[in-house]
Design a protein around this motif. Sequence first.
Motif, PDB file in Angstrom:
ATOM      1  N   MET B 259       0.812  -1.216   0.000  1.00  0.00           N
ATOM      2  CA  MET B 259       0.000   0.000   0.000  1.00  0.00           C
ATOM      3  C   MET B 259       0.848   1.270   0.000  1.00  0.00           C
ATOM      4  O   MET B 259       0.314   2.371  -0.073  1.00  0.00           O
ATOM      5  CB  MET B 259      -0.940  -0.014   1.206  1.00  0.00           C
ATOM      6  N   LEU B 260       2.148   1.112   0.106  1.00  0.00           N
ATOM      7  CA  LEU B 260       3.034   2.282   0.007  1.00  0.00           C
ATOM      8  C   LEU B 260       3.377   2.442  -1.466  1.00  0.00           C
ATOM      9  O   LEU B 260       4.397   1.964  -1.957  1.00  0.00           O
ATOM     10  CB  LEU B 260       4.299   2.084   0.844  1.00  0.00           C
ATOM     11  N   ASP B 261       2.459   3.119  -2.153  1.00  0.00           N
ATOM     12  CA  ASP B 261       2.500   3.091  -3.603  1.00  0.00           C
ATOM     13  C   ASP B 261       3.139   4.342  -4.169  1.00  0.00           C
ATOM     14  O   ASP B 261       2.481   5.141  -4.824  1.00  0.00           O
ATOM     15  CB  ASP B 261       1.057   2.929  -4.125  1.00  0.00           C
ATOM     16  N   PHE B 262       4.390   4.541  -3.865  1.00  0.00           N
ATOM     17  CA  PHE B 262       5.102   5.672  -4.453  1.00  0.00           C
ATOM     18  C   PHE B 262       6.549   5.246  -4.697  1.00  0.00           C
ATOM     19  O   PHE B 262       7.003   4.231  -4.151  1.00  0.00           O
ATOM     20  CB  PHE B 262       5.032   6.916  -3.552  1.00  0.00           C
ATOM     21  N   ASP B 263       7.239   6.005  -5.512  1.00  0.00           N
ATOM     22  CA  ASP B 263       8.608   5.634  -5.882  1.00  0.00           C
ATOM     23  C   ASP B 263       9.517   5.600  -4.660  1.00  0.00           C
ATOM     24  O   ASP B 263       9.404   6.426  -3.767  1.00  0.00           O
ATOM     25  CB  ASP B 263       9.177   6.647  -6.892  1.00  0.00           C
ATOM     26  N   HIS B 264      10.421   4.656  -4.656  1.00  0.00           N
ATOM     27  CA  HIS B 264      11.421   4.530  -3.601  1.00  0.00           C
ATOM     28  C   HIS B 264      10.801   4.434  -2.206  1.00  0.00           C
ATOM     29  O   HIS B 264      11.290   5.028  -1.251  1.00  0.00           O
ATOM     30  CB  HIS B 264      12.458   5.658  -3.686  1.00  0.00           C
ATOM     31  N   ALA B 265       9.719   3.667  -2.133  1.00  0.00           N
ATOM     32  CA  ALA B 265       9.064   3.464  -0.841  1.00  0.00           C
ATOM     33  C   ALA B 265      10.017   2.797   0.139  1.00  0.00           C
ATOM     34  O   ALA B 265       9.843   2.900   1.355  1.00  0.00           O
ATOM     35  CB  ALA B 265       7.803   2.636  -1.019  1.00  0.00           C
ATOM     36  N   GLU B 266      11.062   2.101  -0.373  1.00  0.00           N
ATOM     37  CA  GLU B 266      12.008   1.448   0.543  1.00  0.00           C
ATOM     38  C   GLU B 266      12.717   2.484   1.429  1.00  0.00           C
ATOM     39  O   GLU B 266      13.085   2.182   2.553  1.00  0.00           O
ATOM     40  CB  GLU B 266      13.019   0.571  -0.216  1.00  0.00           C
ATOM     41  N   VAL B 267      12.881   3.682   0.908  1.00  0.00           N
ATOM     42  CA  VAL B 267      13.516   4.724   1.724  1.00  0.00           C
ATOM     43  C   VAL B 267      12.613   5.081   2.904  1.00  0.00           C
ATOM     44  O   VAL B 267      13.070   5.293   4.028  1.00  0.00           O
ATOM     45  CB  VAL B 267      13.830   5.975   0.867  1.00  0.00           C
ATOM     46  N   THR B 268      11.326   5.105   2.647  1.00  0.00           N
ATOM     47  CA  THR B 268      10.362   5.382   3.716  1.00  0.00           C
ATOM     48  C   THR B 268      10.329   4.241   4.726  1.00  0.00           C
ATOM     49  O   THR B 268      10.317   4.467   5.942  1.00  0.00           O
ATOM     50  CB  THR B 268       8.974   5.604   3.088  1.00  0.00           C
ATOM     51  N   VAL B 269      10.341   2.999   4.229  1.00  0.00           N
ATOM     52  CA  VAL B 269      10.387   1.847   5.149  1.00  0.00           C
ATOM     53  C   VAL B 269      11.649   1.938   6.005  1.00  0.00           C
ATOM     54  O   VAL B 269      11.625   1.682   7.211  1.00  0.00           O
ATOM     55  CB  VAL B 269      10.337   0.517   4.360  1.00  0.00           C
ATOM     56  N   GLN B 270      12.735   2.350   5.394  1.00  0.00           N
ATOM     57  CA  GLN B 270      13.977   2.490   6.149  1.00  0.00           C
ATOM     58  C   GLN B 270      13.851   3.558   7.235  1.00  0.00           C
ATOM     59  O   GLN B 270      14.317   3.363   8.363  1.00  0.00           O
ATOM     60  CB  GLN B 270      15.119   2.844   5.198  1.00  0.00           C
ATOM     61  N   THR B 271      13.222   4.657   6.902  1.00  0.00           N
ATOM     62  CA  THR B 271      13.020   5.709   7.912  1.00  0.00           C
ATOM     63  C   THR B 271      12.197   5.166   9.078  1.00  0.00           C
ATOM     64  O   THR B 271      12.513   5.409  10.252  1.00  0.00           O
ATOM     65  CB  THR B 271      12.308   6.927   7.295  1.00  0.00           C
ATOM     66  N   ILE B 272      11.140   4.422   8.760  1.00  0.00           N
ATOM     67  CA  ILE B 272      10.311   3.818   9.819  1.00  0.00           C
ATOM     68  C   ILE B 272      11.185   2.927  10.704  1.00  0.00           C
ATOM     69  O   ILE B 272      11.170   3.023  11.931  1.00  0.00           O
ATOM     70  CB  ILE B 272       9.172   2.957   9.208  1.00  0.00           C
ATOM     71  N   CYS B 273      11.957   2.055  10.058  1.00  0.00           N
ATOM     72  CA  CYS B 273      12.744   1.067  10.820  1.00  0.00           C
ATOM     73  C   CYS B 273      13.830   1.735  11.654  1.00  0.00           C
ATOM     74  O   CYS B 273      14.105   1.308  12.776  1.00  0.00           O
ATOM     75  CB  CYS B 273      13.354   0.044   9.865  1.00  0.00           C
ATOM     76  N   GLU B 274      14.432   2.775  11.120  1.00  0.00           N
ATOM     77  CA  GLU B 274      15.459   3.481  11.894  1.00  0.00           C
ATOM     78  C   GLU B 274      14.828   4.234  13.062  1.00  0.00           C
ATOM     79  O   GLU B 274      15.412   4.324  14.142  1.00  0.00           O
ATOM     80  CB  GLU B 274      16.253   4.419  10.982  1.00  0.00           C
ATOM     81  N   MET B 275      13.617   4.731  12.848  1.00  0.00           N
ATOM     82  CA  MET B 275      12.918   5.406  13.950  1.00  0.00           C
ATOM     83  C   MET B 275      12.608   4.411  15.073  1.00  0.00           C
ATOM     84  O   MET B 275      12.758   4.721  16.257  1.00  0.00           O
ATOM     85  CB  MET B 275      11.626   6.039  13.433  1.00  0.00           C
ATOM     86  N   VAL B 276      12.205   3.217  14.681  1.00  0.00           N
ATOM     87  CA  VAL B 276      11.926   2.185  15.690  1.00  0.00           C
ATOM     88  C   VAL B 276      13.204   1.862  16.471  1.00  0.00           C
ATOM     89  O   VAL B 276      13.200   1.744  17.693  1.00  0.00           O
ATOM     90  CB  VAL B 276      11.323   0.921  15.032  1.00  0.00           C
TER      91      VAL B 276
END
Lengths: 555, 424
Positions: B259-276
């Motif tokens: 559902m993260l339907d935008f370019d380079h969503a992996e960067v966003t997933v990375q931000t989430i994971c680093e925040m955790v």
Amino acid sequence: MLKKLTGGRIYDPAHGIENEVRDIYILDGRIANRPDDTRIDEEIDVRGKVIMAGAIDMHTHIGGGKINIARTMLPEDHAADVVARTELMRSGSGHAAPSTLTAGYRYAEMGYTAGFEPAILPINARQAHMEMHDTPIIDKGGYVMLGSDDFLLRMMAANKDQESINNYVAWTMNQSHAIGVKVVNPGGINAFKFNQRKLDLDENNQFYGVTPREILLRLARAVKELGVPHPLHVHGCNLGVPGNMNTTLDTMDGIEGLPMHMTHIQFHSYGTEGDFKFSSGSAQIAEAINRHKNITVDVGQILFGQTVTASGDSMRQHAAHPHAHPNKWVCMDIECDAGCGVLPFKYKDQSYVNALQWMIGLETFLMVDDPWRVFLTTDHPNGAPFTSYPHLIRLLMDKTFRNDILSTLHPEAQKASHLASLDREYTLYEIAIMTRAGAAKLVGLADRGHLGIGGAADITVYTDDADREKMFTTPDYVFKDGTMVVKDGNLIEVTWGTTHVVKPEYDISIEKSLKPYFDKYHTQKMGNFKISDDEIIDDGRGSLTVQPLHVGGPI
Amino acid sequence: MTEMTDSGMWLEVSSPFCGIASDDLTIKVDGNTVTVIKNGDAVTKKGFETPITDLSPRVKGQAVSLDKAVKHIADLLRTSKQPVIGGMATDLNGARSAMALADKSRATIDHMFSTHSFKNILVLQDTGWMTTTLTEVKNRVDLLLVIGSDIEVGFPRFFERMVWNKESMFNQDIESRQVVYLGTAPSGEASTSPKGKKAQVLAFDTANLPEVLSVLRALVKGKSIQAKSVGGIEVSVLTDLAEQLKNAKYSVVTWAASMLDFDHAEVTVQTICEMVKDLNLKTRSSGLPLSGKDGETTANQVSAWQSGFPMRTSFSRGYPDYDPYLANSNRMLAEDEVDTLVWISSFNIDKTPPKSTAKTIVLGRSGMAFEKEPEVFIPVGTPGIDHVGHAFRTDSVVSVPLRKLRDSGLPSTFDVLTAVEQAL
Ligand SMILES: [Zn+2]
């Protein structure tokens, strides 16, 4: 089909045989008596060769969730060691966390015929067995992890009697098809979920009010009373913490004489002396091991280079995350059952700490007197990949080789160790004890690790060579259940080993409390948690071998 | 254990369709007709109840025996210069047989959802993460932060089973659990508590998620932000959210990569994971990637242990060659690099192969309709209905046993691919 291995020099410590020239007969996968008149179908001339049973790795992380995380997260490590498909073998990849297929082939090529996964989470046991199902040639099995699971801690908090605990342990071993029980940072993985960052031997888990010492006693007693041959397999508190040698000594004393196996003891033998506040505790630890006959250990030797650490100890792995190399790491909380942490790591010979770790491991090997109570491991892949065992064997057997390497390591570490003064060199007989007879006895394998009549024909044939690394890297022949699988160090046939288990008895009434417990708190039904025999056998390639229990009963 | 009662009812059936592997379904079987009686939802009902229409394999549209179809596939693979085994919507043994065949036929292997899986896998391989599993969520979560995902559409029973369960192991007041949506608003009421407390929704254009999450992470780390608003949301609101996360004892941050339907969503997933990871310096917090439908988790797991690499691995050089870009089957098909495509899709009749110039072999669920008839179609059994099997759920830890509920005579993907491998 009767085979004869003629004229080898036999090393079979289980029968007290050291370097005696004897013939071995193999019939239907077993070692047989000399036949009266049966025709010998195949004779193999092994005159002058060293013959041992197939080696057994009693602690190697070869299957299950955390090792598969390690595989997935290290494409760069695999890419440097890809293995091409051949007529016989599937492709795969090696180094720190090899693919299952490659792991099986490489173990066999090194003369190993069995490996035991030491950290099977009950809830992840199915996956561990799936991966081991895809690991060719070697036999396998594993120790199921308890001690941070909510159900046990809840029972202990409610002060349930030992019989109830035994029943739960036996039930879990049966459902997860285990041959032993392991505890990792007792109660600590659980405590980490409540945001406790350390848990000493006598420190309470804040929710249950239970200490690691109590968990160890309850589980060690359960294992003993159930008649499980493999003693409670313990990865203790405070792994890697300078000064943890005192915890380790306390743990040995605290077990009250019950059988206990302390794994990767090297990581638990640290003092706090010297400028670096990090010193070797191996002399005291080895002395205590020598004194406590109920204790066995494996070393968890580190060797220099890149590897990956994969552990159930989420608490300690999280604390170690600044040391991840390359800088990426995973920690997981798992199903109110357990946890894990995966950190790539590079041991450097010019690091004071790493160099001393190397020395501490070797000191332990050399100072524990009884080779039946110390086992050769690198805690694959945590200290080094299992493929480095021949190198490790040479370090133990060849003092000059050992001291030559020692002299190149971090100079301050050299000063902090008395390794150079240890003259002991392991003999072939002692290596055979550590890696065969002793390991089989420790794991509880009645028919493996020896060359007696009726034993499984898992046999390794070596050319005696002063370069022990060379000798143990490429055996002349390896037989698995009587089939020649390796010739001149190369795999010539792929077979599939069995899964060794024990089946301690339990009272089925325990399911009366477990079923509603699963319904209420878990996300899987008890019935679906249980692994059936069919799932292990699967397409017919798998099989179960039930090993005999010892006499148990209340202590 | 799934059991059949006298009345033809199966109890405690596990679902390979829903990603969270609910295993409390009651199912009625009458001949080849399967009906979910209890605990079904839109996803599992469709999964179990899709009727069988075709039973016969076809080559070029003509009904043939299974042997003939197998031989035809083997012939195609033998002469193929660049085969792809795609789809990979199958169970454990199906995945095993696909890996064996890929190895032997020097194919590239990929899953139909890899575009989404790799938003997570690339993060695992670059920086790692701290994650949790469903039973932990069920018993510990006190703050659930949902990132850019309308969970209940993809995972209808997630809230019922993992958040609004009746009680937890640790005497938590379930009603006190907080749910916050960041980006996307939920389409239904699944996230509303039993007593009617609605989720807090911080809605904005999800294209702004990368920016918003960077600011949220900075706030979690205690950095001060000059701007008053970011990506359509007040910074003060994000400051409050950062405080909520820091004060929570066991927050869970979840996202569905699909559902993260935008370019380079992996960067966003990375931000989430680093925040955790940042949060875990003081308190406890975990990520929870939601996915795992159509064999997605299973395929990546089996591939990792058999080859050392996840999907998007090529065997064309005789050994595993992992390359998330070059071995992306979507790209390969779109750029006409593939001459033979073996498409495995045993769960969902709508998951047909992508359009391409490749000769296409489909091992598909019975009832599949094609825009263009494939070269070979073999209707295969659905794991957990027509044959036994295993499926991994979203957290990559728990796998469920799948049962054979009916005797349709449809072969398993494992049977077919193993026969092809042997015929090669
Ligand atoms: Zn270990």
